[in-house]
Motif scaffolding. Structure first.
Motif, PDB file in Angstrom:
ATOM      1  N   TYR A  15       0.861  -1.678   0.047  1.00  0.00           N
ATOM      2  CA  TYR A  15       0.056   0.013  -0.250  1.00  0.00           C
ATOM      3  C   TYR A  15       0.779   1.162   0.369  1.00  0.00           C
ATOM      4  CZ  TYR A  15      -4.567  -2.117   0.250  1.00  0.00           C
ATOM      5  OH  TYR A  15      -5.871  -2.691  -0.006  1.00  0.00           O
ATOM      6  N   ALA A  18       1.996   1.953  -2.675  1.00  0.00           N
ATOM      7  CA  ALA A  18       0.662   2.033  -4.369  1.00  0.00           C
ATOM      8  C   ALA A  18       0.196   3.768  -4.172  1.00  0.00           C
ATOM      9  CB  ALA A  18      -0.423   1.315  -4.146  1.00  0.00           C
ATOM     10  N   GLU A  19       0.690   4.253  -3.204  1.00  0.00           N
ATOM     11  CA  GLU A  19       0.633   5.391  -2.167  1.00  0.00           C
ATOM     12  C   GLU A  19      -0.664   5.524  -1.658  1.00  0.00           C
ATOM     13  OE1 GLU A  19       1.775   8.707  -5.224  1.00  0.00           O
ATOM     14  OE2 GLU A  19       3.340   7.963  -5.254  1.00  0.00           O
ATOM     15  N   GLN A  20      -1.279   4.466  -0.439  1.00  0.00           N
ATOM     16  CA  GLN A  20      -2.257   4.949  -0.247  1.00  0.00           C
ATOM     17  C   GLN A  20      -1.739   4.439   1.271  1.00  0.00           C
ATOM     18  OE1 GLN A  20      -4.966   1.645  -1.644  1.00  0.00           O
ATOM     19  NE2 GLN A  20      -4.835   1.853  -3.911  1.00  0.00           N
ATOM     20  N   TYR A  21      -1.219   5.648   1.535  1.00  0.00           N
ATOM     21  CA  TYR A  21      -0.584   5.662   2.958  1.00  0.00           C
ATOM     22  C   TYR A  21      -1.519   5.598   4.733  1.00  0.00           C
ATOM     23  CZ  TYR A  21       2.982   8.166  -0.496  1.00  0.00           C
ATOM     24  OH  TYR A  21       3.594   8.432  -0.619  1.00  0.00           O
ATOM     25  N   ASP A  22      -2.862   5.821   3.997  1.00  0.00           N
ATOM     26  CA  ASP A  22      -3.144   5.369   5.459  1.00  0.00           C
ATOM     27  C   ASP A  22      -3.775   3.965   5.893  1.00  0.00           C
ATOM     28  OD1 ASP A  22      -3.915   8.136   6.505  1.00  0.00           O
ATOM     29  OD2 ASP A  22      -6.235   8.307   4.658  1.00  0.00           O
ATOM     30  N   LYS A  23      -4.448   2.793   4.802  1.00  0.00           N
ATOM     31  CA  LYS A  23      -3.943   1.787   5.333  1.00  0.00           C
ATOM     32  C   LYS A  23      -2.588   1.028   4.497  1.00  0.00           C
ATOM     33  CE  LYS A  23      -8.044   0.494   0.997  1.00  0.00           C
ATOM     34  NZ  LYS A  23      -8.508   0.166  -0.354  1.00  0.00           N
ATOM     35  N   ALA A  24      -2.017   1.573   4.649  1.00  0.00           N
ATOM     36  CA  ALA A  24      -0.377   1.669   4.805  1.00  0.00           C
ATOM     37  C   ALA A  24      -0.094   1.321   6.063  1.00  0.00           C
ATOM     38  CB  ALA A  24       0.673   1.673   3.548  1.00  0.00           C
ATOM     39  N   ARG A  61       3.298  10.873   4.013  1.00  0.00           N
ATOM     40  CA  ARG A  61       2.239  11.698   4.422  1.00  0.00           C
ATOM     41  C   ARG A  61       2.733  12.687   5.188  1.00  0.00           C
ATOM     42  NH1 ARG A  61      -1.219   6.833   8.023  1.00  0.00           N
ATOM     43  NH2 ARG A  61      -1.488   9.153   9.796  1.00  0.00           N
TER      44      ARG A  61
END
Length: 186
Positions: A15, A18-24, A61
């Motif tokens: 994640y 994939a630059e989906q930092y909240d999920k990461a 972030r």
């Protein structure tokens, strides 16, 4: 539990890429909790790597203060446990963090440490590879010497057998001649 933690950390890393930092962050934080519970609060290599990824997520972030705090925890743990491969990654991430915070002297300090430790890790890895090559060479050389000795022993055995045959023929002829001396004179 360890496999579950590693799976969660890997998903978190995916994640992050994939630059989906909240999920990461969610997956990495859950992985870290499992690792802490598994090891009784002692951080092993998987936990250090997860802390490093959490610090990187904070950095992505634009939360450099949280990144610095997390990365320093990862770095302290890596240095205490002598996990140099993670220590240099922590210094690299801290360099980027302090650069983002416009604290350039600290960024430069961590950047220099990153390169120094990375170089020592690469040198140690190269040294281990050279030692493995040397051991492999010694094994092959010993095997070749063993084969050569085996061949020499076989040659010696064949030579001994030939000498034994010649001796036996000589004794047989001499024995016959001694028993029948007249036949030699005729």
């Amino acid at each position: 539990v360890m496999n579950e933690a590693i799976a969660l950390a890997s998903i978190g890393e995916a994640y992050m890429v994939a630059e989906q930092y909240d999920k990461a962050m969610l997956y990495c934080a859950n992985a870290l909790k499992l690792l802490e519970r598994l090891n009784g609060g002692v951080y092993g290599p998987a936990a250090v790597e997860t802390l490093l990824n959490i610090g990187r997520i904070y950095l992505c972030r634009n939360e450099p203060a949280e990144a610095a705090s997390t990365l320093h925890l990862a770095l302290d743990t890596a240095e205490q446990a002598n996990f140099n491969q993670y220590a240099y990654m922590c210094h690299e991430a801290l360099s980027a963090t302090y650069e983002q915070m416009q604290e350039l002297p600290l960024a430069l300090t961590h950047y220099k440490k990153f390169h120094a430790i990375k170089e020592s890790v690469i040198n140690a890895s190269s040294q281990r590879a050279m030692q493995q090559i040397e051991v492999l060479h010694n094994i092959r050389q010993a095997h070749a010497e063993t084969e050569a000795e085996k061949n020499l022993r076989e040659q010696d055995r064949q030579y001994f057998e030939q000498l034994t045959r010649i001796k036996n023929e000589f004794i047989s002829t001499a024995s016959h001649d001694l028993r029948n001396p007249v036949s030699n004179m005729l």
